[in-house]
Design a protein around this motif. Structure first.
Motif, mmCIF file in Angstrom:
data_model
loop_
_atom_site.group_PDB
_atom_site.id
_atom_site.type_symbol
_atom_site.label_atom_id
_atom_site.label_comp_id
_atom_site.label_asym_id
_atom_site.label_seq_id
_atom_site.Cartn_x
_atom_site.Cartn_y
_atom_site.Cartn_z
ATOM 1 N N ASP A 125 44.499 -16.465 15.191
ATOM 2 C CA ASP A 125 43.204 -15.948 15.027
ATOM 3 C C ASP A 125 43.765 -15.353 13.636
ATOM 4 O O ASP A 125 44.808 -15.393 13.224
ATOM 5 C CB ASP A 125 42.779 -15.079 16.028
ATOM 6 N N ARG A 126 42.481 -14.836 13.036
ATOM 7 C CA ARG A 126 42.797 -13.822 11.503
ATOM 8 C C ARG A 126 43.042 -12.725 11.894
ATOM 9 O O ARG A 126 42.101 -11.871 12.257
ATOM 10 C CB ARG A 126 41.543 -14.262 10.732
ATOM 11 N N THR A 127 44.256 -12.310 12.104
ATOM 12 C CA THR A 127 44.636 -10.802 12.623
ATOM 13 C C THR A 127 43.961 -9.787 11.634
ATOM 14 O O THR A 127 43.584 -8.844 12.152
ATOM 15 C CB THR A 127 46.226 -10.701 12.375
ATOM 16 N N PHE A 128 43.972 -9.959 10.400
ATOM 17 C CA PHE A 128 43.341 -8.886 9.404
ATOM 18 C C PHE A 128 42.170 -9.639 8.669
ATOM 19 O O PHE A 128 42.023 -10.334 7.718
ATOM 20 C CB PHE A 128 44.370 -8.612 8.315
ATOM 21 N N GLY A 129 40.994 -9.277 9.347
ATOM 22 C CA GLY A 129 39.521 -9.690 8.983
ATOM 23 C C GLY A 129 39.357 -8.944 7.699
ATOM 24 O O GLY A 129 39.759 -8.051 7.089
ATOM 25 N N PRO A 130 37.904 -9.177 7.334
ATOM 26 C CA PRO A 130 37.446 -8.533 6.133
ATOM 27 C C PRO A 130 37.199 -7.011 6.306
ATOM 28 O O PRO A 130 36.748 -6.409 5.110
ATOM 29 C CB PRO A 130 35.875 -9.161 6.149
ATOM 30 N N SER A 131 37.204 -6.277 7.378
ATOM 31 C CA SER A 131 37.096 -5.029 7.599
ATOM 32 C C SER A 131 38.403 -4.412 6.821
ATOM 33 O O SER A 131 38.456 -3.220 6.535
ATOM 34 C CB SER A 131 37.020 -4.614 8.885
ATOM 35 N N TYR A 132 39.738 -5.229 6.909
ATOM 36 C CA TYR A 132 40.805 -4.662 6.232
ATOM 37 C C TYR A 132 40.850 -4.692 4.732
ATOM 38 O O TYR A 132 40.159 -5.668 4.136
ATOM 39 C CB TYR A 132 42.048 -5.308 6.833
ATOM 40 N N PRO A 133 41.409 -3.895 4.076
ATOM 41 C CA PRO A 133 41.648 -3.835 2.624
ATOM 42 C C PRO A 133 42.442 -5.144 2.258
ATOM 43 O O PRO A 133 43.217 -5.662 3.059
ATOM 44 C CB PRO A 133 42.404 -2.394 2.428
ATOM 45 N N GLU A 134 42.105 -5.503 1.038
ATOM 46 C CA GLU A 134 43.010 -6.643 0.504
ATOM 47 C C GLU A 134 44.404 -6.332 0.392
ATOM 48 O O GLU A 134 45.000 -7.277 0.670
ATOM 49 C CB GLU A 134 42.550 -7.021 -0.813
ATOM 50 N N TYR A 135 44.803 -5.210 -0.027
ATOM 51 C CA TYR A 135 46.385 -4.956 0.017
ATOM 52 C C TYR A 135 46.516 -4.232 1.245
ATOM 53 O O TYR A 135 46.213 -2.876 1.279
ATOM 54 C CB TYR A 135 46.911 -4.280 -1.124
ATOM 55 N N LEU A 136 47.105 -4.744 2.276
ATOM 56 C CA LEU A 136 47.401 -4.007 3.659
ATOM 57 C C LEU A 136 48.350 -2.913 3.507
ATOM 58 O O LEU A 136 49.325 -3.034 2.932
ATOM 59 C CB LEU A 136 47.551 -4.909 4.698
ATOM 60 N N GLY A 137 48.122 -1.755 3.866
ATOM 61 C CA GLY A 137 48.824 -0.442 4.182
ATOM 62 C C GLY A 137 49.460 -0.335 5.395
ATOM 63 O O GLY A 137 49.487 -1.217 6.313
ATOM 64 N N LYS A 138 50.277 0.559 5.427
ATOM 65 C CA LYS A 138 51.293 0.352 6.552
ATOM 66 C C LYS A 138 50.549 0.727 7.829
ATOM 67 O O LYS A 138 50.881 0.169 9.007
ATOM 68 C CB LYS A 138 52.583 1.314 6.390
ATOM 69 N N TYR B 118 45.546 -19.557 0.914
ATOM 70 C CA TYR B 118 45.226 -18.834 1.844
ATOM 71 C C TYR B 118 43.704 -17.866 1.558
ATOM 72 O O TYR B 118 43.769 -17.049 0.460
ATOM 73 C CB TYR B 118 46.370 -17.591 2.095
ATOM 74 N N ASN B 119 42.714 -18.210 2.103
ATOM 75 C CA ASN B 119 41.539 -17.679 1.948
ATOM 76 C C ASN B 119 40.667 -17.669 3.110
ATOM 77 O O ASN B 119 41.093 -18.084 4.382
ATOM 78 C CB ASN B 119 40.773 -18.428 0.914
ATOM 79 N N GLU B 120 39.426 -17.337 3.071
ATOM 80 C CA GLU B 120 38.469 -17.185 4.289
ATOM 81 C C GLU B 120 37.962 -18.414 4.735
ATOM 82 O O GLU B 120 37.610 -18.649 5.942
ATOM 83 C CB GLU B 120 37.284 -16.159 3.901
ATOM 84 N N LYS B 121 38.238 -19.531 3.969
ATOM 85 C CA LYS B 121 37.697 -20.801 4.160
ATOM 86 C C LYS B 121 38.664 -21.729 4.777
ATOM 87 O O LYS B 121 38.499 -22.444 5.761
ATOM 88 C CB LYS B 121 36.858 -21.638 3.193
ATOM 89 N N THR B 122 40.003 -21.709 4.569
ATOM 90 C CA THR B 122 40.848 -22.562 4.926
ATOM 91 C C THR B 122 41.610 -22.110 6.292
ATOM 92 O O THR B 122 42.038 -20.816 6.118
ATOM 93 C CB THR B 122 41.916 -22.899 3.921
ATOM 94 N N PRO B 123 41.738 -22.701 7.224
ATOM 95 C CA PRO B 123 42.362 -22.457 8.505
ATOM 96 C C PRO B 123 43.632 -22.052 8.126
ATOM 97 O O PRO B 123 44.342 -22.663 7.374
ATOM 98 C CB PRO B 123 42.387 -23.509 9.470
ATOM 99 N N THR B 124 44.423 -20.895 8.612
ATOM 100 C CA THR B 124 45.588 -20.478 8.448
ATOM 101 C C THR B 124 46.762 -21.418 8.828
ATOM 102 O O THR B 124 47.645 -21.719 7.751
ATOM 103 C CB THR B 124 46.084 -19.125 9.243
ATOM 104 N N GLU B 125 46.640 -22.194 9.721
ATOM 105 C CA GLU B 125 47.389 -23.077 10.373
ATOM 106 C C GLU B 125 47.437 -24.527 9.245
ATOM 107 O O GLU B 125 48.495 -25.115 9.059
ATOM 108 C CB GLU B 125 47.147 -23.911 11.560
ATOM 109 N N VAL B 126 46.556 -24.758 8.406
ATOM 110 C CA VAL B 126 46.396 -25.689 7.596
ATOM 111 C C VAL B 126 47.075 -25.110 6.217
ATOM 112 O O VAL B 126 47.901 -26.118 5.481
ATOM 113 C CB VAL B 126 44.909 -26.201 7.280
ATOM 114 N N SER B 127 46.968 -23.947 5.881
ATOM 115 C CA SER B 127 47.532 -23.521 4.672
ATOM 116 C C SER B 127 49.076 -23.261 4.925
ATOM 117 O O SER B 127 49.784 -23.891 4.042
ATOM 118 C CB SER B 127 46.794 -21.866 4.491
ATOM 119 N N ASP B 128 49.486 -23.106 6.157
ATOM 120 C CA ASP B 128 50.906 -22.927 6.429
ATOM 121 C C ASP B 128 51.637 -24.380 6.432
ATOM 122 O O ASP B 128 52.554 -24.397 5.736
ATOM 123 C CB ASP B 128 51.122 -22.525 7.874
#
Length: 500
Positions: A167-180, A320-330
């Motif tokens: 799944d998308r572990t870090f959805g749109p509620s997270y900041p673009e640059y993730l903190g610790k 790596y964006n909101e439209k392309t599935p992560t497994e495809v990007s990988d």
């Protein structure tokens, strides 16, 4: 690409009969002068072994990933299968399905040492395939590998490059640059959501390989109780380039009256407001520490470092964006040989660099020796660092808010700071070495299993004939695997990937 190069990627799928597998691939086609197409690259990927589970799909065991059972939450001392203080189901013994307190031996098929992003990802993939495993993690909570870092620690790549599998572990509620805190919360919720089998507060202090039975035995200490784990496979997910500090040695250390830290010990600049400091090392962590000092109101901050590759993370957003599935990007990102990745990333980075000449000129005027046209693949796969992806600190250097000393090597400590080979002394109350970590996981194998096993396992990371050494594939030591690297590496099914 860069307005100069173009090719056509054609995705295809196929199956094999013996063994029965499901596969995919890419044909990268380039036009010829005669108007025909020519195959530039052919890549094949082993997707699934038919009838043995789907490596890309795992059904959540919890709703919303927020609770273990109705009214029960996952606190800092709970594992993801409802255990407290590193103990499964409240027992001091072993895992679900075993008889606690009756045996000090636990047998599984795969033992994963390390419960960070790569260890969690590997465990999740094995669970999806129905392979018995256990993750052994020294911290008291999932995510603590990030949460215990310095206060301002954050990623310098976009959050969409950082997802765990399924799944998308870090959805749109997270900041673009993730903190610790984000990087602790996301994996923690993910592990709870999928019921990942992880033993917390567990350290592996030694082990051995039985060549006759082809079995590993790990001697562990789990919540202050000594026991053993046996397994046919061991995955070393112990932190490539993030666990064993590299600390340069200079003469006269005993003379220096200030504080010397490696970035592994650094927490926050707020403890020494009004002080002066030197940061040695100009990769991402060095930039973070120097920026911390400036924002905390330190009187003087000096940056000591060599050249860097300084670019933004924008080049990743095309994949790596909101439209392309992560497994495809990988599959697109990581199925290319390193030699091709070097060509494409160089073109992208250098095109970006050429569009911002004043950015580099300003850094040079401030005394910073910058190399915007370096090889990012060298930094990622050989040095495991030494580059900076800019999230704002370069501008502070250009404006003179952070001073730079890069024209002479360090000669020795003085009573008040550092003496350079050109005779210059820079005084400082605190010296922070942001000089990185040893990236070769072979050293961890040697510590646990001895020289013979480590030599057969070989090196982890670095390049040989253009391909990554050791990681993500079988080693010469039976049943021993390396995994680690950038967060993007951790979302992909690396044990199933094949490059044609």
């Amino acid at each position: 690409m860069g307005g100069k190069y173009a090719w056509l990627d054609c995705k295809f799928s196929f199956t094999t009969a013996n063994p029965a597998t499901e596969c995919s691939g890419f044909l990268s086609l380039v036009p010829t002068e005669r108007g025909k197409w020519k195959i530039w690259i052919l890549r094949t990927i082993l997707e699934q072994i038919t009838g043995h589970g789907d490596v890309d799909s795992l059904v959540p065991c919890l709703q919303n990933g927020s609770t273990l059972s109705e009214g029960a939450t996952l606190d800092a001392h709970e594992t993801t299968n409802g255990s407290q203080n590193g103990l499964t189901n409240g027992h001091t013994g072993l895992d679900i399905g075993t008889a606690p307190n009756e045996s000090s031996m636990y047998d599984t098929y795969v033992a994963i040492i390390g419960g960070g992003q790569s260890g969690l990802s590997t465990g999740g993939r094995l669970q999806a395939l129905g392979v018995p495993y256990v993750i052994l993690e020294q911290h008291s909570s999932v995510g603590d590998a990030w949460k215990t870092r310095y206060t301002s620690a954050r990623l310098h790549t976009a959050r969409k490059y950082s997802h765990l599998p399924f799944d998308r572990t870090f959805g749109p509620s997270y900041p673009e640059y993730l903190g610790k805190e984000d990087l602790a919360e996301g994996p923690r919720a993910w592990a709870a959501k999928y019921g990942i089998k992880i033993w917390l507060l567990t350290t592996v202090h030694s082990g051995y390989w039985d060549n006759q039975t082809q079995t590993y035995t790990l001697n562990i200490r789990r919540a202050d109780i000594e026991s053993q784990v046996t397994a046919k496979h061991v995955v070393m997910a112990t932190g490539a380039g993030s666990q064993t500090p590299v600390m340069p040695v200079f003469p006269n250390r005993e003379r220096y009256r200030g504080l010397v830290l490696h970035s592994a010990q650094y927490v926050s600049a707020n403890y020494w407001k009004g002080k002066s400091g030197i940061v040695i090392g100009t990769a991402n962590t060095g930039y973070d520490v120097a920026s911390d000092m400036q924002e905390a109101g330190w009187s003087r901050i000096w940056f000591k470092g060599a050249e860097l590759i300084s670019n933004t993370s924008l080049f990743l957003t095309a994949l790596y964006n909101e439209k392309t599935p992560t497994e495809v990007s990988d599959r697109i990102m990581f199925s290319n040989p390193v030699s091709i990745a070097r060509l494409t990333s160089t073109e992208v980075f250098h095109t970006m660099a050429r569009a911002q000449p004043e950015r580099w000129d300003a850094l040079e005027r401030a005394g910073f020796k910058v190399n915007p046209y370096g090889d990012i693949q060298d930094a990622i796969n050989i040095r495991l660092g030494g580059h900076y992806i800019d999230v704002g600190t370069s501008a502070k250097i250009s404006k003179g808010l952070i001073m730079v000393k890069s024209d002479s090597p360090i000669a020795s400590y003085t009573g008040d700071g550092l003496l350079f080979a050109d005779g210059t002394e820079v005084k400082a109350d605190v010296i922070v070495f942001a000089t990185g970590f040893i990236g070769n996981l072979k050293q961890h194998v040697k510590q646990l299993f001895g020289d013979e096993v480590a030599e057969r396992a070989g090196d982890c990371f670095g390049l040989n004939e253009g391909e990554i050494l050791g990681a993500f594939k079988p080693t010469q030591q039976p049943g021993l695997w390396y995994i680690g690297g950038a967060l993007g590496n951790q979302s992909q099914p690396v044990h199933l990937e094949d490059e044609g």
